[in-house]
Design a protein around this motif. Structure first.
Motif, PDB file in Angstrom:
ATOM      1  N   CYS A  69      14.225  36.225  58.662  1.00  0.00           N
ATOM      2  CA  CYS A  69      14.087  34.850  59.174  1.00  0.00           C
ATOM      3  C   CYS A  69      13.161  34.798  60.377  1.00  0.00           C
ATOM      4  N   GLU A  77      18.444  26.323  62.835  1.00  0.00           N
ATOM      5  CA  GLU A  77      19.383  25.716  61.880  1.00  0.00           C
ATOM      6  C   GLU A  77      19.298  26.388  60.511  1.00  0.00           C
ATOM      7  N   GLU A  78      18.081  26.709  60.077  1.00  0.00           N
ATOM      8  CA  GLU A  78      17.915  27.385  58.794  1.00  0.00           C
ATOM      9  C   GLU A  78      18.458  28.816  58.879  1.00  0.00           C
ATOM     10  N   LYS A  80      20.804  29.815  60.819  1.00  0.00           N
ATOM     11  CA  LYS A  80      22.261  29.688  60.866  1.00  0.00           C
ATOM     12  C   LYS A  80      22.840  29.513  59.460  1.00  0.00           C
ATOM     13  N   ASN A  81      22.201  28.712  58.628  1.00  0.00           N
ATOM     14  CA  ASN A  81      22.678  28.505  57.255  1.00  0.00           C
ATOM     15  C   ASN A  81      22.561  29.782  56.421  1.00  0.00           C
ATOM     16  N   ILE A  82      21.437  30.471  56.562  1.00  0.00           N
ATOM     17  CA  ILE A  82      21.222  31.701  55.795  1.00  0.00           C
ATOM     18  C   ILE A  82      22.207  32.781  56.228  1.00  0.00           C
ATOM     19  N   GLY A  84      25.048  32.350  57.749  1.00  0.00           N
ATOM     20  CA  GLY A  84      26.399  31.920  57.374  1.00  0.00           C
ATOM     21  C   GLY A  84      26.727  32.294  55.942  1.00  0.00           C
ATOM     22  N   ALA A  85      25.773  32.092  55.051  1.00  0.00           N
ATOM     23  CA  ALA A  85      25.983  32.453  53.638  1.00  0.00           C
ATOM     24  C   ALA A  85      26.105  33.965  53.482  1.00  0.00           C
ATOM     25  N   LYS A  88      29.557  35.117  54.753  1.00  0.00           N
ATOM     26  CA  LYS A  88      30.630  34.847  53.784  1.00  0.00           C
ATOM     27  C   LYS A  88      30.636  35.890  52.676  1.00  0.00           C
ATOM     28  N   VAL A 141      24.642  32.712  66.267  1.00  0.00           N
ATOM     29  CA  VAL A 141      25.093  31.986  65.073  1.00  0.00           C
ATOM     30  C   VAL A 141      26.610  31.848  65.108  1.00  0.00           C
ATOM     31  N   THR A 145      28.804  28.349  65.483  1.00  0.00           N
ATOM     32  CA  THR A 145      29.685  27.900  64.401  1.00  0.00           C
ATOM     33  C   THR A 145      31.160  27.982  64.778  1.00  0.00           C
TER      34      THR A 145
END
Length: 175
Positions: A69, A77-78, A80-82, A84-85, A88, A141, A145
């Protein structure tokens, strides 16, 4: 439970006092009260070779995605989304309010994997710099969150001796 045998008197003493056997519980299993961690102390417990390897690889996947990234100049923000996935999928970290989840096992994996990679990345200054940069992004991150109550509990547990900022000031400096 481990058993210790303690003898009274100096070694080689012909004292007629009986031996004392003490029961000592194993308290090496860690407890992690917070999702956030500064990794102040290394793990003080045993892990299997398989856990050592697989946990490090799982964390390495996340850190590699963070570096990717950065290389692509993705906005936070992008990122953080990547991340986060990826978390998980490989390094799940549920909040303290999660039910039916072994939070200590998740956090133990996080703790061990951090120190395994810390050891692996210590070979050169460049590797250390990359590791710190990626770990800092991972912490950001997680911080972003985490909910307000858990952030506050973490900050109070660290004893920074700082006062609390107003909500307006907090939002002005958020990423």
């Amino acid at each position: 439970m481990a058993t210790l045998s303690a003898r009274r008197g100096p070694v080689g003493s012909s004292s007629a006092k009986p031996s004392v056997i003490a029961q000592v519980e194993n308290h090496f299993e860690p407890h992690y009260p917070h999702r956030l961690n500064f990794y102040d102390s290394p793990p003080q417990f045993d892990v299997t070779l398989e856990q050592f390897e697989s946990w490090a690889l799982d964390r390495l996947r996340i850190l590699a995605e963070i570096e990717s990234c950065f290389a692509r100049n993705r906005p936070f923000e992008e990122l953080k989304n990547i991340v986060g996935a990826q978390q998980k999928k490989y390094l799940s970290m549920n909040s303290n309010t999660a039910i039916n989840v072994d939070k200590d096992a998740e956090r133990k994996k996080d703790h061990v994997s951090h120190f395994v990679l810390r050891l692996a990345f210590c070979r050169s200054d460049e590797l250390r710099r990359r590791f710190i940069k990626a770990e800092l992004a991972l912490f950001r991150v997680r911080w972003d969150t985490d909910d307000v109550a858990e952030k506050s509990a973490f900050m109070h547990s660290r004893d920074f001796a700082l006062g609390e900022a107003s909500q307006a000031l907090d939002s002005a400096f958020s990423y």
